[in-house]
Design a protein around this motif. Sequence first.
Motif, PDB file in Angstrom:
ATOM      1  N   PHE A 243     -44.081   4.916 -25.083  1.00 28.35           N
ATOM      2  CA  PHE A 243     -44.425   3.811 -24.192  1.00 28.35           C
ATOM      3  C   PHE A 243     -45.180   4.315 -22.961  1.00 28.35           C
ATOM      4  N   ALA A 244     -44.843   5.503 -22.483  1.00 25.31           N
ATOM      5  CA  ALA A 244     -45.566   6.086 -21.353  1.00 25.31           C
ATOM      6  C   ALA A 244     -47.010   6.408 -21.734  1.00 25.31           C
ATOM      7  N   VAL A 245     -47.232   6.922 -22.957  1.00 22.15           N
ATOM      8  CA  VAL A 245     -48.589   7.195 -23.420  1.00 22.15           C
ATOM      9  C   VAL A 245     -49.398   5.907 -23.506  1.00 22.15           C
ATOM     10  N   SER A 246     -48.792   4.852 -24.017  1.00 21.31           N
ATOM     11  CA  SER A 246     -49.467   3.565 -24.110  1.00 21.31           C
ATOM     12  C   SER A 246     -49.853   3.051 -22.724  1.00 21.31           C
ATOM     13  N   PHE A 247     -48.959   3.196 -21.771  1.00 21.03           N
ATOM     14  CA  PHE A 247     -49.224   2.777 -20.393  1.00 21.03           C
ATOM     15  C   PHE A 247     -50.494   3.429 -19.848  1.00 21.03           C
TER      16      PHE A 247
ATOM     17  N   MET B  33     -38.850   3.096 -18.890  1.00 18.85           N
ATOM     18  CA  MET B  33     -37.766   3.316 -17.932  1.00 18.85           C
ATOM     19  C   MET B  33     -36.401   2.967 -18.532  1.00 18.85           C
ATOM     20  N   VAL B  34     -36.336   1.871 -19.298  1.00 19.96           N
ATOM     21  CA  VAL B  34     -35.059   1.456 -19.893  1.00 19.96           C
ATOM     22  C   VAL B  34     -34.567   2.507 -20.888  1.00 19.96           C
ATOM     23  N   LEU B  35     -35.455   2.984 -21.759  1.00 19.70           N
ATOM     24  CA  LEU B  35     -35.036   3.985 -22.735  1.00 19.70           C
ATOM     25  C   LEU B  35     -34.738   5.327 -22.071  1.00 19.70           C
ATOM     26  N   GLY B  36     -35.487   5.640 -21.020  1.00 20.95           N
ATOM     27  CA  GLY B  36     -35.169   6.853 -20.271  1.00 20.95           C
ATOM     28  C   GLY B  36     -33.786   6.786 -19.646  1.00 20.95           C
ATOM     29  N   ALA B  37     -33.445   5.618 -19.101  1.00 24.01           N
ATOM     30  CA  ALA B  37     -32.113   5.443 -18.520  1.00 24.01           C
ATOM     31  C   ALA B  37     -31.037   5.528 -19.603  1.00 24.01           C
ATOM     32  N   ALA B  38     -31.332   4.983 -20.796  1.00 22.78           N
ATOM     33  CA  ALA B  38     -30.365   5.058 -21.895  1.00 22.78           C
ATOM     34  C   ALA B  38     -30.148   6.502 -22.328  1.00 22.78           C
TER      35      ALA B  38
ATOM     36  N   THR C 228     -32.936  -5.699 -23.840  1.00 25.11           N
ATOM     37  CA  THR C 228     -33.994  -5.496 -22.839  1.00 25.11           C
ATOM     38  C   THR C 228     -35.291  -5.048 -23.492  1.00 25.11           C
ATOM     39  N   VAL C 229     -35.213  -4.067 -24.383  1.00 25.51           N
ATOM     40  CA  VAL C 229     -36.418  -3.599 -25.072  1.00 25.51           C
ATOM     41  C   VAL C 229     -36.996  -4.720 -25.933  1.00 25.51           C
TER      42      VAL C 229
ATOM     43  N   ARG D 268     -52.050 -17.523 -18.930  1.00 24.71           N
ATOM     44  CA  ARG D 268     -52.270 -17.692 -17.486  1.00 24.71           C
ATOM     45  C   ARG D 268     -52.716 -16.391 -16.828  1.00 24.71           C
ATOM     46  N   TRP D 269     -52.221 -15.247 -17.314  1.00 30.61           N
ATOM     47  CA  TRP D 269     -52.479 -13.964 -16.673  1.00 30.61           C
ATOM     48  C   TRP D 269     -53.280 -13.049 -17.586  1.00 30.61           C
ATOM     49  N   ARG D 270     -53.642 -11.897 -17.079  1.00 36.23           N
ATOM     50  CA  ARG D 270     -54.387 -10.920 -17.877  1.00 36.23           C
ATOM     51  C   ARG D 270     -53.465 -10.236 -18.875  1.00 36.23           C
ATOM     52  N   ALA D 271     -53.887 -10.234 -20.136  1.00 37.97           N
ATOM     53  CA  ALA D 271     -53.064  -9.637 -21.185  1.00 37.97           C
ATOM     54  C   ALA D 271     -52.827  -8.153 -20.917  1.00 37.97           C
ATOM     55  N   ARG D 272     -53.857  -7.472 -20.391  1.00 38.61           N
ATOM     56  CA  ARG D 272     -53.710  -6.042 -20.140  1.00 38.61           C
ATOM     57  C   ARG D 272     -52.620  -5.775 -19.102  1.00 38.61           C
ATOM     58  N   THR D 273     -52.527  -6.606 -18.065  1.00 38.70           N
ATOM     59  CA  THR D 273     -51.489  -6.433 -17.052  1.00 38.70           C
ATOM     60  C   THR D 273     -50.104  -6.585 -17.659  1.00 38.70           C
ATOM     61  N   VAL D 274     -49.947  -7.579 -18.526  1.00 41.61           N
ATOM     62  CA  VAL D 274     -48.663  -7.790 -19.195  1.00 41.61           C
ATOM     63  C   VAL D 274     -48.301  -6.577 -20.043  1.00 41.61           C
ATOM     64  N   MET D 275     -49.260  -6.051 -20.794  1.00 44.88           N
ATOM     65  CA  MET D 275     -48.987  -4.903 -21.654  1.00 44.88           C
ATOM     66  C   MET D 275     -48.614  -3.668 -20.848  1.00 44.88           C
ATOM     67  N   VAL D 276     -49.338  -3.416 -19.771  1.00 45.54           N
ATOM     68  CA  VAL D 276     -49.074  -2.230 -18.956  1.00 45.54           C
ATOM     69  C   VAL D 276     -47.689  -2.303 -18.329  1.00 45.54           C
ATOM     70  N   LEU D 277     -47.329  -3.466 -17.789  1.00 49.65           N
ATOM     71  CA  LEU D 277     -46.025  -3.604 -17.135  1.00 49.65           C
ATOM     72  C   LEU D 277     -44.878  -3.481 -18.134  1.00 49.65           C
ATOM     73  N   THR D 278     -45.045  -4.064 -19.317  1.00 50.25           N
ATOM     74  CA  THR D 278     -43.957  -3.974 -20.302  1.00 50.25           C
ATOM     75  C   THR D 278     -43.814  -2.559 -20.850  1.00 50.25           C
ATOM     76  N   ASP D 279     -44.924  -1.843 -20.989  1.00 53.57           N
ATOM     77  CA  ASP D 279     -44.831  -0.440 -21.402  1.00 53.57           C
ATOM     78  C   ASP D 279     -44.031   0.371 -20.383  1.00 53.57           C
ATOM     79  N   ALA D 280     -44.365   0.187 -19.114  1.00 53.66           N
ATOM     80  CA  ALA D 280     -43.668   0.938 -18.067  1.00 53.66           C
ATOM     81  C   ALA D 280     -42.177   0.609 -18.053  1.00 53.66           C
ATOM     82  N   ALA D 281     -41.857  -0.670 -18.199  1.00 54.70           N
ATOM     83  CA  ALA D 281     -40.454  -1.077 -18.154  1.00 54.70           C
ATOM     84  C   ALA D 281     -39.672  -0.541 -19.352  1.00 54.70           C
ATOM     85  N   ARG D 282     -40.272  -0.584 -20.558  1.00 55.56           N
ATOM     86  CA  ARG D 282     -39.566  -0.066 -21.734  1.00 55.56           C
ATOM     87  C   ARG D 282     -39.341   1.438 -21.620  1.00 55.56           C
TER      88      ARG D 282
END
Length: 415
Positions: free
Chosen positions: A187-191, A95-100, A120-121, A79-93
């Motif tokens: 994950f930040a580099v991938s983003f 942040m989660v590992l940074g918080a850990a 979460t990851v 339904r959505w753009r694959a690139r948008t999904v990849m970018v958002l999940t990279d950013a979220a991962r």
Amino acid sequence: MPSSSPSAARSSVWRDADFRRLWAGQSASQLGEHTTLVVLPLVAVLTLHAGAGQLGVLRAVGQAPILLLSLLAGAWVDRWRARTVMVLTDAARAMVLGAAAVAGLLGLLGLPALFVVAFTVGALSVLFDVAYQASLVRLVGRDQLLQGNSALEGSRSAAQIGGPALGGALVSALAAPVAVASGAFFFAVSFVSLRRIRRAESVPHHHERAPRIREGLRFVAGHALLRAVCLASAAFQFSFAATMTVYLLFLPRELHLPGATIGLALAATGPGALLGSVLAARLPGRYGHGVVLVSAAVLGNGALLWVPALHGSSAVTVPALLAVNFVFGTFGQLVNVTVMSVRQAVTPDGMQGRAAATITFAGMGLTPLGSLVGGVLAQEWGLRTGLLVAAAGMMLSPAVMAASPLVRLGRKLPV
């Protein structure tokens, strides 16, 4: 849409700047994922002194999103753009590992926190993995799929080299928070890399009927080749999850290997997988896709049956482990790339995300149960016997392929 002209067919995917950005971003993301997959269990075993049952639960928690989210992920990606999904999940991962990592510095990174991080990851990785498989079809021509898949899976193989080695070394030599934070960096580099892809994707408009999950299920279930892929993948992933749970206990507690050496042994899968990616671009077209699939699965999965037989000093066991993991990586990757090319070739563009997600759901949905079974085998039967039983179960996968239409696939894929 990618061009299908003869000149485009002859061109290399490496001449496409957007493909190079996809490849670079996917490579960094896979490196972060493979580092994290090794870091979290090793932190649990070596730093938090988790037992066999606890390690099985940790791995099951990280794999549970495959069962819970794969089908939804496929519908979302279609339904959505694959690139948008990849970018958002990279950013979220990231942040989660940074918080850990911050939690670790504050002394709050215990097993409960690792369970939350792993889940979460794992959930975000399900979304990313479905999206990157669908993104390739939207970026290159179908005649370039085998070449593109070989490159992307080769990068995943490179991640298997760097991820386990880096993760094992960091857990062994440095503090757990530093090891956990390493995944966030990748994950930040991938983003950053994926954000630079310029080509627009062709996706349905919001007023069009949203893709339905049951259509993907019906399509895969009704296609003989894809149905066989699901069954073979389910047999492999269940047994492999059980095997890896026992394996991660067997190496430090039965063979008495330190974290850095464990990382090195696991990393040997990577060079083999790089070779497997190269072979996948050549062997199926020469000997036939079916012959390559079954033969490679027998050789790769069968290699792990040698691990329970290892005894003695590290001077003997480590070279043997390197050889076993290299063989497993080579033929396992040959199977992975070939299966992905089969799936993409027989699936319509509008069904790519749901087909990939359905196969992921069917193939990897049993991995949480496999991890739990591995923990039980290690606890009740002992590490050596448990590892032998789990590894033997992996031979079900080539048996399923040999009894299916997959074995009859020739040099040319059906479209």
